[in-house]
Write a protein that holds these residues in place. Structure first.
Motif, PDB file in Angstrom:
ATOM      1  N   UNK A 138       7.944   3.919  -6.479  1.00 19.05           N
ATOM      2  CA  UNK A 138       7.183   4.472  -7.596  1.00 19.05           C
ATOM      3  C   UNK A 138       6.806   3.390  -8.609  1.00 19.05           C
ATOM      4  N   UNK A 139       5.581   3.474  -9.094  1.00 23.31           N
ATOM      5  CA  UNK A 139       4.993   2.354  -9.833  1.00 23.31           C
ATOM      6  C   UNK A 139       5.673   2.079 -11.172  1.00 23.31           C
ATOM      7  N   UNK A 140       5.957   3.113 -11.948  1.00 26.97           N
ATOM      8  CA  UNK A 140       6.531   2.868 -13.271  1.00 26.97           C
ATOM      9  C   UNK A 140       7.939   2.286 -13.179  1.00 26.97           C
ATOM     10  N   UNK A 141       8.854   2.870 -12.400  1.00 23.69           N
ATOM     11  CA  UNK A 141      10.170   2.230 -12.271  1.00 23.69           C
ATOM     12  C   UNK A 141      10.095   0.821 -11.690  1.00 23.69           C
ATOM     13  N   UNK A 142       9.206   0.623 -10.710  1.00 28.80           N
ATOM     14  CA  UNK A 142       9.047  -0.715 -10.150  1.00 28.80           C
ATOM     15  C   UNK A 142       8.575  -1.689 -11.232  1.00 28.80           C
ATOM     16  N   UNK A 143       7.705  -1.217 -12.114  1.00 26.52           N
ATOM     17  CA  UNK A 143       7.250  -2.049 -13.219  1.00 26.52           C
ATOM     18  C   UNK A 143       8.364  -2.392 -14.187  1.00 26.52           C
ATOM     19  N   UNK A 144       9.259  -1.441 -14.421  1.00 24.07           N
ATOM     20  CA  UNK A 144      10.410  -1.706 -15.293  1.00 24.07           C
ATOM     21  C   UNK A 144      11.279  -2.807 -14.695  1.00 24.07           C
ATOM     22  N   UNK A 145      11.543  -2.722 -13.393  1.00 23.22           N
ATOM     23  CA  UNK A 145      12.347  -3.751 -12.734  1.00 23.22           C
ATOM     24  C   UNK A 145      11.670  -5.110 -12.861  1.00 23.22           C
ATOM     25  N   UNK A 146      10.346  -5.152 -12.666  1.00 27.25           N
ATOM     26  CA  UNK A 146       9.610  -6.411 -12.818  1.00 27.25           C
ATOM     27  C   UNK A 146       9.771  -6.976 -14.227  1.00 27.25           C
ATOM     28  N   UNK A 265      -0.110   0.481 -13.743  1.00 24.66           N
ATOM     29  CA  UNK A 265      -1.321   0.231 -12.960  1.00 24.66           C
ATOM     30  C   UNK A 265      -1.200  -1.070 -12.179  1.00 24.66           C
ATOM     31  N   UNK A 266      -0.581  -2.084 -12.768  1.00 27.06           N
ATOM     32  CA  UNK A 266      -0.412  -3.357 -12.055  1.00 27.06           C
ATOM     33  C   UNK A 266       0.406  -3.157 -10.784  1.00 27.06           C
ATOM     34  N   UNK A 267       1.468  -2.373 -10.859  1.00 25.21           N
ATOM     35  CA  UNK A 267       2.305  -2.135  -9.677  1.00 25.21           C
ATOM     36  C   UNK A 267       1.586  -1.255  -8.663  1.00 25.21           C
ATOM     37  N   UNK A 268       0.716  -0.365  -9.133  1.00 21.79           N
ATOM     38  CA  UNK A 268      -0.108   0.421  -8.218  1.00 21.79           C
ATOM     39  C   UNK A 268      -1.014  -0.502  -7.399  1.00 21.79           C
ATOM     40  N   UNK A 269      -1.599  -1.487  -8.047  1.00 22.20           N
ATOM     41  CA  UNK A 269      -2.452  -2.430  -7.336  1.00 22.20           C
ATOM     42  C   UNK A 269      -1.636  -3.239  -6.322  1.00 22.20           C
ATOM     43  N   UNK A 270      -0.441  -3.662  -6.727  1.00 26.95           N
ATOM     44  CA  UNK A 270       0.425  -4.409  -5.806  1.00 26.95           C
ATOM     45  C   UNK A 270       0.824  -3.551  -4.616  1.00 26.95           C
ATOM     46  N   UNK A 271       1.137  -2.281  -4.861  1.00 28.83           N
ATOM     47  CA  UNK A 271       1.487  -1.377  -3.766  1.00 28.83           C
ATOM     48  C   UNK A 271       0.319  -1.194  -2.798  1.00 28.83           C
ATOM     49  N   UNK A 272      -0.890  -1.118  -3.327  1.00 29.35           N
ATOM     50  CA  UNK A 272      -2.062  -0.914  -2.478  1.00 29.35           C
ATOM     51  C   UNK A 272      -2.277  -2.109  -1.554  1.00 29.35           C
ATOM     52  N   UNK A 273      -2.094  -3.312  -2.084  1.00 32.94           N
ATOM     53  CA  UNK A 273      -2.209  -4.500  -1.241  1.00 32.94           C
ATOM     54  C   UNK A 273      -1.107  -4.519  -0.186  1.00 32.94           C
ATOM     55  N   UNK A 274       0.141  -4.167  -0.586  1.00 30.99           N
ATOM     56  CA  UNK A 274       1.230  -4.095   0.404  1.00 30.99           C
ATOM     57  C   UNK A 274       0.870  -3.125   1.521  1.00 30.99           C
ATOM     58  N   UNK A 275       0.351  -1.976   1.139  1.00 31.83           N
ATOM     59  CA  UNK A 275      -0.002  -0.953   2.135  1.00 31.83           C
ATOM     60  C   UNK A 275      -1.059  -1.476   3.085  1.00 31.83           C
ATOM     61  N   UNK A 276      -2.055  -2.182   2.559  1.00 31.96           N
ATOM     62  CA  UNK A 276      -3.106  -2.744   3.404  1.00 31.96           C
ATOM     63  C   UNK A 276      -2.551  -3.789   4.361  1.00 31.96           C
TER      64      UNK A 276
END
Length: 283
Positions: A138-146, A265-276
């Protein structure tokens, strides 16, 4: 001296990294594609989706947005998601929440394949997180960890308290902290003597949706405090934490705005690249 954690700067660095990955690893024809699905025209949701779509285009990804009328049935929305799931151009699918009344959001989210679940909210993704296995987070918790990592906050062995237990933030946040070897307590509206619980935290993450809930009486001197809340007020944006009262009390503190918000939103973009990348690897 309290140090403000700069989420805006951290998010910019993630976006720059994502843009570089797209430039070096993809062509315009194979660039990651993010499908945002907006049901109805809730004003706040429309603003959030528009912001995500702008970022997608800025970074060189494909914007594969789907607008669905608020009158759409559960099955009609399911059909949209199923079509996106089958589309090889779609790297990630994001169903914008909340949905109009009468729709089963959990059932619709679970139609998203795990490898395209860039929000990390499906039951399968939650299970993989619980087992600390391969998957999108999930993007928000992942962003907190970052953010915590960018500040070199020690998590292994730390006492961490998460206030809030939503599927979007609180529950996965607790799991991510546990996976980093923190000793985790998740507090919520049923917690007796909240201040006694939160004062034990070396790292306090607050995601309640209650404006100004947390003040110095809840925080151990020298703690790191992460405020996930965001509320629109006549004076501007505010969080779940009374941040001005914690200056000089907390060691590190996220501002609102400019803290956790940009990271989502930054982590959402990172997740999208990972998925690709995974789609290409496993095809």
């Amino acid at each position: 001296m309290t140090r403000w954690i700069d989420g805006t700067g951290a998010a910019r660095r993630i976006r720059e990294r994502v843009a570089q990955e797209i430039t070096t690893s993809f062509t315009p024809d194979t660039a990651p594609g993010l499908a945002t699905v907006l049901v109805g025209q809730d004003p706040a949701s429309a603003v959030y989706v528009a912001s995500k779509r702008r970022t997608v285009r800025t970074l060189g990804m494909r914007d594969l947005h789907r607008a669905v009328p608020s009158s759409a049935s559960q099955q009609e929305i399911a059909s949209v998601i199923d079509a996106l799931a089958e589309d090889p151009a779609v790297s990630g699918i994001l169903l914008q929440l909340p949905l109009p009344a009468g729709l089963d959001a959990a059932a619709l989210i679970d139609r998203i394949p795990m490898v395209k679940d860039v929000d990390g909210l499906t039951t399968l993704s939650a299970g993989l997180l619980a087992r600390d296995q391969f998957g999108l987070r999930p993007c928000t918790p992942a962003g907190v960890i970052e953010l915590l990592d960018s500040e070199k906050v020690t998590l292994a062995g730390a006492n961490a308290v998460v206030v809030g237990r939503s599927d979007l933030v609180g529950r996965p946040m607790g799991q991510m902290l546990m996976n980093r070897d923190a000793t985790v307590t998740v507090a919520h509206k049923g917690t007796a003597d909240l201040a006694a619980v939160t004062r034990a935290a070396d790292v306090l993450v607050v995601a309640t949706g209650v404006r100004g809930l947390i003040g110095p009486e809840h925080v151990k001197p020298g703690a790191t405090v992460v405020d996930v809340g965001i509320h629109r007020t006549p004076e501007g944006l505010a969080g779940d934490v009374r941040a001005d009262e914690l200056v000089g009390h907390a060691d590190r503190l996220t501002p609102v705005p400019g803290g956790v918000g940009p990271m989502t939103i930054a982590m959402l973009m990172a997740n999208t690249v990972r998925a690709a990348e995974w789609a290409r690897e496993f095809s």
